[in-house]
Design a protein around this motif. Structure first.
Motif, short mmCIF file in Angstrom:
data_model
loop_
_atom_site.label_atom_id
_atom_site.label_comp_id
_atom_site.label_asym_id
_atom_site.label_seq_id
_atom_site.Cartn_x
_atom_site.Cartn_y
_atom_site.Cartn_z
N ASN A 219 0.92 -1.07 -0.07
CA ASN A 219 0.08 -0.11 0.25
C ASN A 219 0.92 1.19 0.13
OD1 ASN A 219 -1.48 -2.27 1.64
ND2 ASN A 219 -3.22 -0.93 0.75
N ILE A 220 0.40 2.12 -0.77
CA ILE A 220 1.08 3.61 -0.79
C ILE A 220 1.00 4.18 0.45
CG2 ILE A 220 1.01 5.87 -1.92
CD1 ILE A 220 0.18 3.97 -4.34
N SER A 221 -0.09 3.98 1.12
CA SER A 221 -0.07 4.81 2.59
C SER A 221 0.72 4.14 3.35
CB SER A 221 -1.79 4.55 3.07
OG SER A 221 -1.98 3.17 3.12
N SER A 222 1.44 2.86 3.11
CA SER A 222 2.30 2.45 4.11
C SER A 222 3.86 2.39 3.56
CB SER A 222 1.94 0.91 4.33
OG SER A 222 0.54 0.80 4.97
N GLY A 223 4.02 3.54 2.65
CA GLY A 223 5.39 3.53 2.26
C GLY A 223 5.55 3.16 0.70
N GLY A 224 4.62 2.64 0.22
CA GLY A 224 4.71 2.15 -1.19
C GLY A 224 4.70 3.10 -2.22
N LYS A 225 5.02 2.70 -3.54
CA LYS A 225 5.17 3.55 -4.59
C LYS A 225 4.34 3.04 -5.80
CE LYS A 225 9.73 5.54 -3.36
NZ LYS A 225 11.19 5.94 -3.79
N GLY A 226 3.73 4.13 -6.56
CA GLY A 226 3.10 3.63 -7.80
C GLY A 226 4.08 3.83 -8.93
N PHE A 227 3.58 2.74 -9.79
CA PHE A 227 4.34 2.51 -11.20
C PHE A 227 3.10 2.30 -12.26
CE2 PHE A 227 7.26 1.57 -7.91
CZ PHE A 227 8.31 2.00 -8.24
N MET A 228 3.70 2.82 -13.33
CA MET A 228 2.99 2.20 -14.90
C MET A 228 3.09 0.96 -14.81
SD MET A 228 1.57 4.94 -16.21
CE MET A 228 1.35 4.19 -18.05
N PRO A 229 1.99 -0.02 -14.96
CA PRO A 229 2.09 -1.24 -14.89
C PRO A 229 3.13 -1.98 -16.06
CG PRO A 229 0.20 -0.76 -15.69
CD PRO A 229 0.73 0.59 -15.19
N GLU A 230 3.22 -1.42 -17.28
CA GLU A 230 3.88 -1.94 -18.16
C GLU A 230 5.53 -1.70 -17.93
OE1 GLU A 230 1.92 1.87 -19.89
OE2 GLU A 230 1.57 0.14 -18.34
N GLU A 231 5.73 -0.57 -17.32
CA GLU A 231 7.29 -0.10 -16.98
C GLU A 231 7.59 -1.12 -15.84
OE1 GLU A 231 9.06 1.63 -18.76
OE2 GLU A 231 7.39 2.05 -19.83
N LEU A 232 6.77 -1.67 -14.85
CA LEU A 232 7.18 -2.49 -13.90
C LEU A 232 7.38 -3.95 -14.55
CD1 LEU A 232 6.25 -2.08 -10.06
CD2 LEU A 232 6.24 -4.40 -11.35
N LEU A 233 6.44 -4.50 -15.04
CA LEU A 233 6.44 -5.68 -15.63
C LEU A 233 7.89 -5.91 -16.68
CD1 LEU A 233 2.77 -6.19 -16.89
CD2 LEU A 233 4.01 -7.43 -15.08
N LYS A 234 8.31 -4.91 -17.27
CA LYS A 234 9.56 -4.83 -18.15
C LYS A 234 10.61 -4.94 -17.13
CE LYS A 234 8.12 -1.30 -20.80
NZ LYS A 234 8.39 -0.53 -22.02
N ASP A 235 10.61 -4.06 -16.06
CA ASP A 235 11.67 -3.91 -15.10
C ASP A 235 11.85 -5.37 -14.35
OD1 ASP A 235 12.28 -1.56 -16.25
OD2 ASP A 235 11.58 -0.35 -14.66
N VAL A 236 10.80 -5.80 -13.79
CA VAL A 236 11.00 -6.80 -13.06
C VAL A 236 11.06 -8.20 -13.63
CG1 VAL A 236 9.94 -8.13 -10.93
CG2 VAL A 236 9.81 -5.52 -11.17
#
Length: 450
Positions: free
Chosen positions: A339-356
């Motif tokens: 959760n972003i409220s617990s310190g997480g960050k948001g990303f474009m889904p396609e960018e994260l899928l490519k990176d991870v």
């Protein structure tokens, strides 16, 4: 045959129950041959004679002032008119149930509600904010604030029951059945369900059950011990919790059972070297029958933070589900929640899928399409269970084999700010305004009604 036209209401002083309308307007609406009909607004109806004249202005309905007042019709809004047989329906009439107490509908709250109707030209009609304690069950009336498009303000008044209600607070069984009996099944997002109920429902669906992590209701410490015998790790979550609060990860290590959770913006770790200490920790952290135990899935990670995807699903003006936006969320380093409220960050889904996951553009796009289709299936299945929602936040995960998992469903008005994490202002606006487009459909003024 039923037609639609935009009109305004004009008062006239006749003491007779006569609706006067221009001939061309009557033709547009579909009432040019009517001699008698009834005006319908919300739960109010009134029989009238119909006078079709060439001498009055087009685009107006001239209604006796005493009928307008008796029906509590706001005469300062722009209506769509639909004719159903002998019914001349003014609308849409949408209620926003914004609070339990009337005193909480403040100026600031009303300014916030304007965000929902920033594009009034797509809605029209009477949009009214009211509270539960302002409902007069005996007279079937509400006290509230109706939006005035003439000066972009709110006007306090007494109104009949709306044709559709967007709930932003909980409703108990008595209130649910009261509105069901008086306006029909047009109250949406008014039924809450827990994570345990969600699991039991969806585990009966052959097309989704294999995408559910094994889940149990926490009835005793033995339930956690039994799950840990079979699983590498489990997550214990409040059955009614939100935003990742109270989520604990329990896993078997060489030192004993490791409990990990996030509190006060910090990651916390406690090791229970033996069963007695583990039971004491469980008693401190969990309440019987108020938590679920969920099998831990080896979800993809980004910089040692767990990753999931929030899909915001909405019903549009045709009452069909659409995927407004998908946001990838990566939790804080070594946090048990994303959760972003617990310190997480948001990303474009396609960018994260490519990176991870090392996907190329085509494979990433295919996976996003697969996620959208999966979420649409979840929404339609929930419809089939009899739950009337207009907006959902569906949390899904992906493991390292690419399998999609259904983690949770947020059905309590998911926050639109999730879209701003990826600078998607268009989706942000749609999340805010979308529920009223669905409400318009429920009120009988949807785009698919002809």
């Amino acid at each position: 045959m039923m037609n639609m036209n935009l009109i305004t209401i004009e008062r006239h002083r006749s003491s007779e129950p006569e609706l006067v309308v221009n001939r061309e307007t009557a033709f547009d609406v579909g009432i040019e041959r009517k001699k008698r009909a009834y005006i319908s607004f919300g739960n109010q109806k009134y029989c009238v004679d119909v006078a079709v004249l060439d001498t009055v202005s087009r685009g107006k309905l001239f209604i006796p002032a005493y009928i307008i007042d008796k029906m509590h019709v706001p005469d300062y809004v722009v209506y769509e008119v639909r004719a159903y047989g002998n019914e001349i329906r003014l609308g849409p009439f949408i209620g926003i149930l914004g609070s339990v107490r009337y005193e909480n509908i403040t100026k600031d709250r009303l300014e916030h509600e304007k965000e929902c109707i920033r594009d009034y030209s797509k809605l029209h009609g009477a949009i009214t904010v009211f509270s539960l304690d302002s409902v007069n069950k005996d007279k079937r009336l509400i006290k509230g604030f109706c939006f005035n498009p003439e000066d972009n303000s709110w006007k306090e008044g007494i109104f009949p029951y709306p044709c559709a209600i967007y709930r932003t607070i909980g409703l108990n069984e008595d209130w649910q059945n009261h509105f069901l009996s008086t306006i029909g099944d047009t109250v949406f997002n008014g039924q809450y369900f827990s994570k345990w109920e969600m699991y039991k429902w969806f585990s009966t669906d052959a097309s989704i059950k294999d995408s559910l992590p094994e889940t149990r209701l926490y009835r005793s410490e033995k339930d956690i011990f039994d799950m840990l015998k079979r699983q590498k790790c489990v997550y214990i979550k409040p059955d009614w919790g939100m935003k990742g609060h109270g989520v604990v990860k329990a896993s078997i290590t060489d030192e004993g059972i490791l409990f990990e959770y996030r509190k006060d913006k910090k990651n916390n770790r406690i090791v229970a070297e033996n069963r007695i200490k583990a039971i004491r920790i469980m008693k401190d952290l969990f309440a019987y029958n108020e938590c679920i135990i969920q099998k831990g899935i080896d979800l993809i990670k980004c910089d040692e933070g767990v990753v999931d995807f929030r899909a915001v699903m909405q019903k549009d003006g045709t009452a069909n589900w659409v995927c407004t936006v998908i946001v990838a969320r990566a939790g804080a380093k070594r946090s048990v929640v994303s959760n972003i409220s617990s310190g997480g960050k948001g990303f474009m889904p396609e960018e994260l899928l490519k990176d991870v996951m090392g996907m190329n553009n085509r494979r990433a796009l295919q996976k996003i399409i697969e996620m959208r289709k999966f979420c649409l299936k979840v929404c339609r299945t929930l419809d089939g269970f009899g739950v009337n929602c207009g907006i959902l936040g569906i949390d899904i995960g992906i493991d390292y084999t690419g399998k999609i998992w259904l983690i949770e469903i947020n059905h309590r008005s998911p926050h639109p700010a999730i879209a701003l994490c990826i600078q998607d202002r268009t989706s942000y606006n749609k999340i805010i305004s979308g529920p009223l487009l669905y409400a318009k459909s429920l009120a009988g003024f949807g785009r698919n009604v002809r």
